[in-house]
Design an enzyme around this catalytic site. Structure first.
Site, short mmCIF file in Angstrom:
data_model
loop_
_atom_site.label_atom_id
_atom_site.label_comp_id
_atom_site.label_asym_id
_atom_site.label_seq_id
_atom_site.Cartn_x
_atom_site.Cartn_y
_atom_site.Cartn_z
N LYS A 117 0.83 -1.22 0.00
CA LYS A 117 0.00 0.00 0.00
C LYS A 117 0.85 1.25 0.00
O LYS A 117 0.50 2.25 -0.63
CB LYS A 117 -0.95 0.01 1.21
CG LYS A 117 -2.10 -0.97 1.04
CD LYS A 117 -3.23 -0.70 2.01
CE LYS A 117 -4.40 -1.63 1.72
NZ LYS A 117 -5.42 -1.61 2.75
N LYS A 199 -4.65 -9.55 -7.10
CA LYS A 199 -5.79 -9.97 -6.29
C LYS A 199 -7.04 -9.16 -6.65
O LYS A 199 -6.94 -7.96 -6.89
CB LYS A 199 -5.43 -9.74 -4.81
CG LYS A 199 -6.40 -10.32 -3.82
CD LYS A 199 -6.08 -9.84 -2.40
CE LYS A 199 -6.61 -8.44 -2.16
NZ LYS A 199 -6.63 -8.03 -0.75
N LYS A 202 -11.85 -4.99 -3.54
CA LYS A 202 -13.01 -4.11 -3.63
C LYS A 202 -12.60 -2.66 -3.77
O LYS A 202 -13.37 -1.86 -4.28
CB LYS A 202 -13.96 -4.33 -2.45
CG LYS A 202 -13.39 -4.10 -1.08
CD LYS A 202 -14.53 -4.25 -0.07
CE LYS A 202 -14.18 -5.11 1.11
NZ LYS A 202 -13.14 -4.52 1.97
#
Ligand code: AMP
Ligand code: TRP
Length: 338
Positions: A117, A199, A202
């Site tokens: 991230k 991956k 959402k």
């Protein structure tokens, strides 16, 4: 005399950072549902974790309730499970402070989710993103959870939780249960339909790369039809990198039908990707349509959702106070006079 059966505790959480995907369902929620009858279960919406990336307040409120509605819609019975919102229970952030004082910077620096991230261009690297795994450890240890059903990407965080718990127990005597992750053998990492090497997420996947539990049937069919495969034509499971697309679709098919990969391969032996995708779209629509309908219905009944959340939080809060009191005593904080 009847022996008293002490039920083991299951706990997990999902962030309200977007619409739940079929990856969340196959990797985590399917296990939530399977485990609800035999254990004491606590399933949270982790709204405090969601704050580690900027959120629109109005949307955050809506998404948080929508995740609770989706928990119920996939089959979690509010009578059997503690369904609650993380911020409704006092204790998660208090325990985070205490556990943070036991967690080494080296351990946090190793966390791949933080590394991923924070290495994104323009990433907002705040202290919350860094200490996120300690809040997750607190979620788990506050309820002495025995098992934590999660997808593959959360394994490292559960391992850190175990390390922190062992450290605390060693320093202050046995206090926390050492939790174990429950990760499905197949489907622990469902991939993005457009980029099957990443991956399905959402918040990070593009709209056409993810299948939301509450997508419209026509949208689901379109996304599956345009899912990236390869120039081959054989429906076969292979670990080859170039076969990642069809491997992912086979994994979704198998998880939704409970057919083995071998049986599916046999079924499509002399048929092409087109046939396979059409059938998969039908299977996904059949599975998700009732979930969407129930979700939409529940979202019109906020009073009911609030009553579920009230009783979920009340019972979680009792457990949390008890554990927090124990931790405060063990580490030498003076008990407040009441
Ligand atoms: P999150 O969406 O990060 O809040 O994740 C909630 C739960 O779903 C966690 O247990 C994740 O490991 C799991 N999960 C999220 N995305 C996937 C995926 N693509 N495949 C399998 N499990 C997933
Ligand atoms: N970090 C988890 C995720 O992103 C969500 C989470 C927060 C969680 N607290 C938890 C999962 C406790 C299991 C147990 O997926």
């Amino acid at each position: 005399m009847d022996e008293q059966v002490i039920q083991k505790t299951i706990l997990s959480g999902i962030q309200p950072t977007g619409q739940l995907t079929i990856g969340n369902y196959i990797g985590a929620m399917k296990n939530f549902v399977r485990l609800q009858n035999d254990y004491e279960t606590l399933y949270m919406v982790v709204d405090l974790h969601a704050l580690t990336v900027p959120q629109d307040p109005k949307e955050l409120r809506h998404k948080t309730l929508s995740v609770i509605a989706q928990y119920i819609s996939v089959g979690l019975d509010p009578e059997k499970n503690n369904l609650f919102i993380q911020s409704h229970v006092t204790g998660h952030t208090e325990l985070t402070w205490i556990l943070g004082c036991l967690t080494g910077l080296g351990d946090l620096n190793r966390m791949t989710q933080f590394k991923d991230k924070s290495s994104k261009p323009g990433a907002n690297i705040n202290a919350g993103l860094y200490t996120y795994p300690i809040l997750m450890a607190s979620d788990i240890l506050l309820y002495n959870a025995d098992f934590v059903p999660v997808g593959e990407d959360q394994k490292q965080h559960v391992e850190l939780t175990r390390d922190i718990a062992m450290k605390f127990n060693y320093r202050y005597s046995d206090t926390f249960t050492i939790p174990e992750p429950i990760i499905p053998k197949s489907g622990a990492r469902i991939m993005d339909l457009q980029n099957p090497l990443a991956k399905m997420s959402k918040s990070d996947s593009g709209e056409s790369g993810r299948l939301a539990l509450i997508d419209e049937p026509s949208v689901i069919a379109k996304k599956i039809k345009s899912a990236v495969t390869d120039s081959g034509s054989e429906i076969k499971f292979s670990e080859d990198e170039e076969k990642a697309g069809i491997r992912n679709l086979l994994t979704i098919y198998s998880n939704l039908t409970e057919l083995s990969i071998a049986d599916i391969e046999l079924k499509y032996k002399s048929r092409g990707y087109g046939d396979f995708k059409k059938d998969l779209a039908d299977i996904v629509v059949e599975k998700l349509s009732p979930i969407k309908l129930k979700h939409d219905d529940l979202m019109k009944n906020k009073d009911y959702l609030e009553s579920v959340l009230k009783s979920g939080a009340e019972s979680a809060q009792k457990k949390a106070w008890k554990m927090l009191g124990k931790v405060y005593r063990k580490i030498g904080l003076v008990q407040a006079a009441r």
